[in-house]
Write a protein that holds these residues in place. Structure first.
Motif, short mmCIF file in Angstrom:
data_model
loop_
_atom_site.label_atom_id
_atom_site.label_comp_id
_atom_site.label_asym_id
_atom_site.label_seq_id
_atom_site.Cartn_x
_atom_site.Cartn_y
_atom_site.Cartn_z
N ASP A 104 3.07 12.48 -3.80
CA ASP A 104 2.12 11.39 -4.03
C ASP A 104 2.20 10.88 -5.47
O ASP A 104 2.10 9.67 -5.70
CB ASP A 104 0.70 11.84 -3.71
N PRO A 153 0.83 -1.21 0.00
CA PRO A 153 0.00 0.00 0.00
C PRO A 153 0.87 1.26 0.00
O PRO A 153 1.94 1.29 0.61
CB PRO A 153 -0.80 -0.11 1.30
N ARG A 154 0.39 2.26 -0.70
CA ARG A 154 1.06 3.56 -0.73
C ARG A 154 0.11 4.57 -0.10
O ARG A 154 -0.92 4.88 -0.66
CB ARG A 154 1.42 3.93 -2.17
N THR A 155 0.48 5.05 1.07
CA THR A 155 -0.35 5.99 1.81
C THR A 155 -0.09 7.40 1.30
O THR A 155 1.06 7.83 1.23
CB THR A 155 -0.01 5.93 3.32
N PRO A 156 -1.15 8.12 0.92
CA PRO A 156 -0.97 9.49 0.45
C PRO A 156 -0.33 10.37 1.52
O PRO A 156 -0.63 10.24 2.71
CB PRO A 156 -2.39 9.97 0.13
N THR A 157 0.53 11.28 1.08
CA THR A 157 1.22 12.18 2.00
C THR A 157 0.50 13.51 2.14
O THR A 157 0.77 14.26 3.07
CB THR A 157 2.64 12.46 1.51
N GLU A 215 3.06 7.03 -6.47
CA GLU A 215 2.18 6.23 -7.32
C GLU A 215 2.94 5.65 -8.51
O GLU A 215 2.61 4.57 -8.99
CB GLU A 215 0.99 7.07 -7.81
#
Length: 92
Positions: free
Chosen positions: A40, A30-34, A44
């Motif tokens: 971001d 998972p890539r958590t938005p900053t 992505e």
């Protein structure tokens, strides 16, 4: 089957492209938005590596690293808030 064919040639199943364990597959990280749009977007971009063979990952990682480094450098280049004057004048 003809006289020149071996019975084992027919028995060997052909691997389906989806069944290839060496094929590129998403890691599911998972890539958590900053909250910072530019950062971001670079994070992505890491998803592009999910669809590439391993030897293609380096190009994506280097591109993301360069973009994140540029974003941090831009933060250093922005002027900060003005420094408040000292509360008292110099005393002698």
């Amino acid at each position: 089957m003809s006289d020149t064919e071996s019975p084992w040639e027919e028995a060997a199943p052909q691997a389906e492209p989806d069944d290839d364990p060496a094929a590129p597959a998403p890691l599911g990280v998972p890539r958590t938005p900053t909250g910072h749009a530019e950062v971001d977007a670079h994070l992505e971009r890491l998803g592009d590596a999910d669809h590439l063979a391993t030897d293609g990952h380096v190009e994506v990682y280097e591109d993301v690293h360069r973009g994140l480094r540029d974003a941090l450098t831009a933060l250093d280049a922005r002027p900060g808030p003005p420094v408040p004057p000292p509360p008292y004048g110099p005393r002698s």
